[in-house]
Structure formats: C-alpha cells, structure tokens
Design an enzyme around this catalytic site. Structure first.
Site, PDB file in Angstrom:
ATOM      1  N   ARG A  51      49.634  37.364  37.237  1.00  0.00           N
ATOM      2  CA  ARG A  51      48.934  36.629  36.177  1.00  0.00           C
ATOM      3  C   ARG A  51      48.740  37.509  34.947  1.00  0.00           C
ATOM      4  O   ARG A  51      48.218  38.620  35.050  1.00  0.00           O
ATOM      5  CB  ARG A  51      47.565  36.162  36.689  1.00  0.00           C
ATOM      6  CG  ARG A  51      46.844  35.289  35.677  1.00  0.00           C
ATOM      7  CD  ARG A  51      45.591  34.666  36.266  1.00  0.00           C
ATOM      8  NE  ARG A  51      45.519  33.270  35.885  1.00  0.00           N
ATOM      9  CZ  ARG A  51      44.406  32.677  35.442  1.00  0.00           C
ATOM     10  NH1 ARG A  51      43.281  33.331  35.355  1.00  0.00           N
ATOM     11  NH2 ARG A  51      44.431  31.404  35.106  1.00  0.00           N
TER      12      ARG A  51
ATOM     13  N   GLN B 200      44.123  36.267  45.009  1.00  0.00           N
ATOM     14  CA  GLN B 200      44.265  37.013  43.756  1.00  0.00           C
ATOM     15  C   GLN B 200      43.678  38.412  43.950  1.00  0.00           C
ATOM     16  O   GLN B 200      42.476  38.563  44.175  1.00  0.00           O
ATOM     17  CB  GLN B 200      43.571  36.329  42.574  1.00  0.00           C
ATOM     18  CG  GLN B 200      43.952  37.046  41.266  1.00  0.00           C
ATOM     19  CD  GLN B 200      43.203  36.584  40.038  1.00  0.00           C
ATOM     20  OE1 GLN B 200      41.976  36.579  40.038  1.00  0.00           O
ATOM     21  NE2 GLN B 200      43.922  36.212  38.990  1.00  0.00           N
TER      22      GLN B 200
ATOM     23  N   TYR C 130      41.196  43.528  33.192  1.00  0.00           N
ATOM     24  CA  TYR C 130      40.977  44.366  34.374  1.00  0.00           C
ATOM     25  C   TYR C 130      42.069  45.461  34.423  1.00  0.00           C
ATOM     26  O   TYR C 130      42.879  45.562  33.501  1.00  0.00           O
ATOM     27  CB  TYR C 130      40.873  43.483  35.628  1.00  0.00           C
ATOM     28  CG  TYR C 130      39.731  42.506  35.458  1.00  0.00           C
ATOM     29  CD1 TYR C 130      38.404  42.967  35.510  1.00  0.00           C
ATOM     30  CD2 TYR C 130      39.948  41.179  35.119  1.00  0.00           C
ATOM     31  CE1 TYR C 130      37.341  42.097  35.265  1.00  0.00           C
ATOM     32  CE2 TYR C 130      38.887  40.311  34.878  1.00  0.00           C
ATOM     33  CZ  TYR C 130      37.584  40.777  34.952  1.00  0.00           C
ATOM     34  OH  TYR C 130      36.537  39.933  34.694  1.00  0.00           O
TER      35      TYR C 130
HETATM   36  C1  FMN Z   1      33.752  30.522  36.437  1.00  0.00           C
HETATM   37  C2  FMN Z   1      35.060  31.154  36.068  1.00  0.00           C
HETATM   38  C3  FMN Z   1      35.523  32.237  36.799  1.00  0.00           C
HETATM   39  C4  FMN Z   1      36.768  32.802  36.509  1.00  0.00           C
HETATM   40  N1  FMN Z   1      37.233  33.818  37.309  1.00  0.00           N
HETATM   41  C5  FMN Z   1      38.514  34.247  37.154  1.00  0.00           C
HETATM   42  C6  FMN Z   1      39.082  35.137  38.099  1.00  0.00           C
HETATM   43  O1  FMN Z   1      38.446  35.546  39.088  1.00  0.00           O
HETATM   44  N2  FMN Z   1      40.366  35.520  37.898  1.00  0.00           N
HETATM   45  C7  FMN Z   1      41.112  35.072  36.824  1.00  0.00           C
HETATM   46  O2  FMN Z   1      42.277  35.424  36.693  1.00  0.00           O
HETATM   47  N3  FMN Z   1      40.581  34.212  35.925  1.00  0.00           N
HETATM   48  C8  FMN Z   1      39.325  33.773  36.082  1.00  0.00           C
HETATM   49  N4  FMN Z   1      38.816  32.844  35.214  1.00  0.00           N
HETATM   50  C9  FMN Z   1      39.678  32.294  34.136  1.00  0.00           C
HETATM   51  C10 FMN Z   1      40.292  30.977  34.590  1.00  0.00           C
HETATM   52  O3  FMN Z   1      41.170  31.157  35.694  1.00  0.00           O
HETATM   53  C11 FMN Z   1      41.061  30.286  33.450  1.00  0.00           C
HETATM   54  O4  FMN Z   1      42.051  31.169  32.968  1.00  0.00           O
HETATM   55  C12 FMN Z   1      40.189  29.833  32.290  1.00  0.00           C
HETATM   56  O5  FMN Z   1      38.974  29.254  32.743  1.00  0.00           O
HETATM   57  C13 FMN Z   1      40.916  28.810  31.418  1.00  0.00           C
HETATM   58  O6  FMN Z   1      41.333  27.692  32.200  1.00  0.00           O
HETATM   59  P1  FMN Z   1      40.570  26.278  32.161  1.00  0.00           P
HETATM   60  O7  FMN Z   1      40.537  25.865  30.710  1.00  0.00           O
HETATM   61  O8  FMN Z   1      41.348  25.345  33.006  1.00  0.00           O
HETATM   62  O9  FMN Z   1      39.172  26.518  32.665  1.00  0.00           O
HETATM   63  C14 FMN Z   1      37.555  32.295  35.445  1.00  0.00           C
HETATM   64  C15 FMN Z   1      37.064  31.221  34.697  1.00  0.00           C
HETATM   65  C16 FMN Z   1      35.851  30.642  34.997  1.00  0.00           C
HETATM   66  C17 FMN Z   1      35.382  29.451  34.194  1.00  0.00           C
END
Ligand code: FMN
Length: 359
Positions: free
Chosen positions: A231, A102, A184
């Site tokens: 994304r 990513q 971002y």
């Molecule tokens: C610890 C953490 C780090 C994340 N870092 C990113 C990231 O680097 N890039 C991104 O697009 N989303 C990031 N997200 C968002 C997740 O990819 C995701 O969209 C969000 O947690 C919802 O999905 P979930 O309910 O399955 O956790 C992050 C989420 C968490 C919890």
C-alpha cells in the site's frame, strides 16, 4: 444496476488471491486489541460481519514491539497474537470472506512509552515529525527526535517483517499487505522529507526504495509474492510527510518490487486526483491496482468500469455499513459512522451497526 456497477461484482484474481467482487475493505485502526496487543473475539465478530467484501485488509498490525504507534493496536510477533488472529481469520472464512494482514512498523510515529526499554523510536533519519502522539494511556505527548537506523537495525526490522508475514500465514491469513503509506517506517524511507540518508538507503528514489524492496524480498522468500500486496499513499501529507517529486518516486519504488510478482498494489489517491498515478504505479510493479480515497458506489463503479482500477477499497463507509457491497448493489445510501466510537472502546460503534436488513 448499471453496467459499471455490475463490473464491481465481477470476480478478479490478484495473484493467488481470488476475489469474488472488487469491493475491498480498506485497513482501519480501531484500537480495540486486548492485553499484550492480542485481537479478541469482538474483533473476530467485526471482521466476520464485513466478510461480503471481496477482500478485507486488516488494521495496521505491528511487526514488533518497536513498531507500535498507538494504544491497543494488534501485533503479529508473538504466539498469543497468532492465536488471537487465527480466531479472527477462522470467523471471516466461516462467513465466506477473505482477509489479508496489513503489516506495519511505525518508525518515528511512536513514542518511548511504547518502546522496549523506553528507547527513542527509530527512523531513517533523526527528524521528528511535527505534532503530537498519544501514549499507551491515551495521554497527548510531543514527538521525540528518532534515532537514525544503522545497518544492523535495518536488517533486524526486515527480519521482523518476514517473521510477521510467516506468522500471518500460520494464523491462516490469505495474504499480507505491507503498509508503505501514511508516514510509517517504509514511507519514511521512501520520501525525501523524512529520509536524508547518504548511504545505500537514501538519496535518489532508487536508493530510498531499497528498504521497501528488501522488506518485499524477505517476505516473498518466506511466503511468496503472489499473496502479497503493497500500500502506497503518494499524495498523503498525514504524519508530516512530504516528497519533492512523488510522481517520479512512486513508480520507481513500484518498479523495484516488480521482480517479486506481487498480488496487487493498493494506492491511496483521492477520487478525482488529476493526473492520477495509480495505474502507473501498478504497471511499474507489473500487477493489479486497488484504489482508495473518498469513493462512493457510483465513483467506484466508474473507476472499475472504465478500467482505471481493478478494485476499489472503502474505509470509512465500512465502519457503519457492514453489508456495504449489498448496499452498493442496491444503490442504497450509506449509514454514517459515529465519530465518538471510532478509536478504542468496545462493541458500541464497532460490532453493533446493523446491515440494511437489520441483521
Ligand atoms: C479510523 C481509520 C483508521 C485507519 N487506519 C488505517 C490503517 O491502519 N492502515 C492504513 O493503511 N490506512 C488506515 N486508514 C486510512 C484508510 O484506509 C483510507 O485510506 C482513508 O480513510 C480514505 O478512504 P475512505 O475515504 O474510503 O475512508 C484509516 C482510516 C480511518 C478512517
């Protein structure tokens, strides 16, 4: 196993990316890169443990020093970073997995302490986000007003994305995902809360999508579109983001990248969002759809089984469940992650979560 759950385990081809199942590991920043933002052996172990996912999307990886937002996040702009990632990719491939990088530029989500020469961060417009950020030493700092990018600055960042994508392929990555969500830089251009430009990159949605289209085109020129995903997070207010008409903006942005034959779009849209625009975005981009946001095994099975999505990405559940696909297949409950060890640190809370069989 229900028919819907069985569908989660049917293979699917995303452009030139063949996935053996439709369970994707969503990108997650874990702040464990080593000196010079090089990913280390622990990161190789972490991703290899999760290789049963149909596809792994790495944590956001900056395309340049200017693109860094947070402490200890990895880059893909230097040769040592390419070597570090090569070891990660090799470990995932050896474990039978597939992994895309990513690529991200943080734009105004940064601080002079991360910037070359202590400069102010850059953005489409000179609008500081509300809130605060953590510096390289994790100290809390107020956001500063970013510098509005000029044409030369925009062109340089587009080139940085293309170079980082070529670096990703050189490191062995199966593909690339452009981070155009979560506030971002690409998202800052897309949404009118952060983009008040009156030139070719601002104004109506078509012009706000221009930066994204240029990044996609530059990457597609270098590595092709069939291993490239984008994304989006249309509803997400994270990082002080807002748009006056997201349901109009995002399909227009997606349409602007349709000519490049993308492998997929990845839409963060919390499960149950109504009306959902994920499929409209994918159709506009003429490609496949990964959805993400609060899914569990059952809701993911329904999303794929009903045809609402081609795959479902899980973020938080993958932290404490390295064998998530096996747990979903068996209908077993998910383990809970320890919140204290999510961001930064070492092996604890990173590579020490066992699979259900204790492995
Ligand atoms: C610890 C953490 C780090 C994340 N870092 C990113 C990231 O680097 N890039 C991104 O697009 N989303 C990031 N997200 C968002 C997740 O990819 C995701 O969209 C969000 O947690 C919802 O999905 P979930 O309910 O399955 O956790 C992050 C989420 C968490 C919890």
């Amino acid at each position: 196993m229900t028919d819907d759950t069985r569908r989660l385990f049917e293979p699917v081809a995303f452009g030139d990316l063949p996935l053996p199942n439709r369970i994707v590991m969503a990108p997650m920043t874990r702040n464990r890169a080593g000196p010079d933002n090089v990913p280390g052996p622990l990161t190789a172990t972490y991703y290899a443990q999760r290789a049963s996912a149909g596809l792994i999307v790495t944590e956001a990886t900056q395309v340049s020093p200017q693109g860094q937002s947070y402490p200890a996040t990895p880059g893909l702009h230097g040769q040592d970073q390419v070597e570090g990632w090569r070891a990660v990719v090799d470990a995932v491939h050896a474990a039978g997995g597939r992994i895309v990088a990513q690529l991200c530029h943080g734009g105004r989500i940064s601080h002079p302490t991360f910037q070359p020469g202590g400069a102010r961060p850059v953005a489409p417009s000179a609008i500081a986000p509300a809130g605060h950020i953590y510096g390289p030493d994790w100290s809390k700092r107020a956001y500063e007003v970013p510098v509005a990018l000029d044409r030369v600055g925009i062109e340089a960042i587009v080139r940085d994305f293309a170079t980082a994508a070529a670096n990703a392929r050189a490191a062995g990555f199966d593909g690339i995902e452009i981070h155009a969500g979560n506030g971002y830089l690409v998202d800052q251009f897309l949404r009118d809360g952060s983009n008040r430009r009156d030139d070719a990159y601002g104004g109506p949605p078509e012009r706000r999508a221009r930066f994204l289209a240029e990044v996609v085109e530059a990457i597609a020129d270098r590595v092709g579109g069939a291993r490239l995903g984008v994304r989006f997070s249309p509803w997400n207010g994270y990082n002080d983001m807002a748009d006056s008409a997201p349901e109009r903006l995002f399909p227009i942005a997606a349409k602007s990248v349709a000519p490049f034959g993308l492998a997929y779009v990845h839409v963060v849209e919390p499960v149950g969002t109504a009306p959902s625009i994920g499929r409209r975005i994918a159709d506009a981009a003429a490609t496949k759809l990964i959805v993400n946001g609060g899914y569990d095994g059952e809701t993911a099975a329904v999303a794929v089984g009903s045809g609402d999505a081609d795959a479902v990405a899980f973020a938080k559940p993958f932290i404490a469940n390295p064998d998530l696909p096996a747990r979903i297949a068996a209908g077993r409950p998910f383990a809970e992650a320890d919140k204290a060890t999510i961001y930064g640190g070492g092996a604890r809370g990173y590579t020490d979560y066992p699979g259900d069989d204790g492995a």
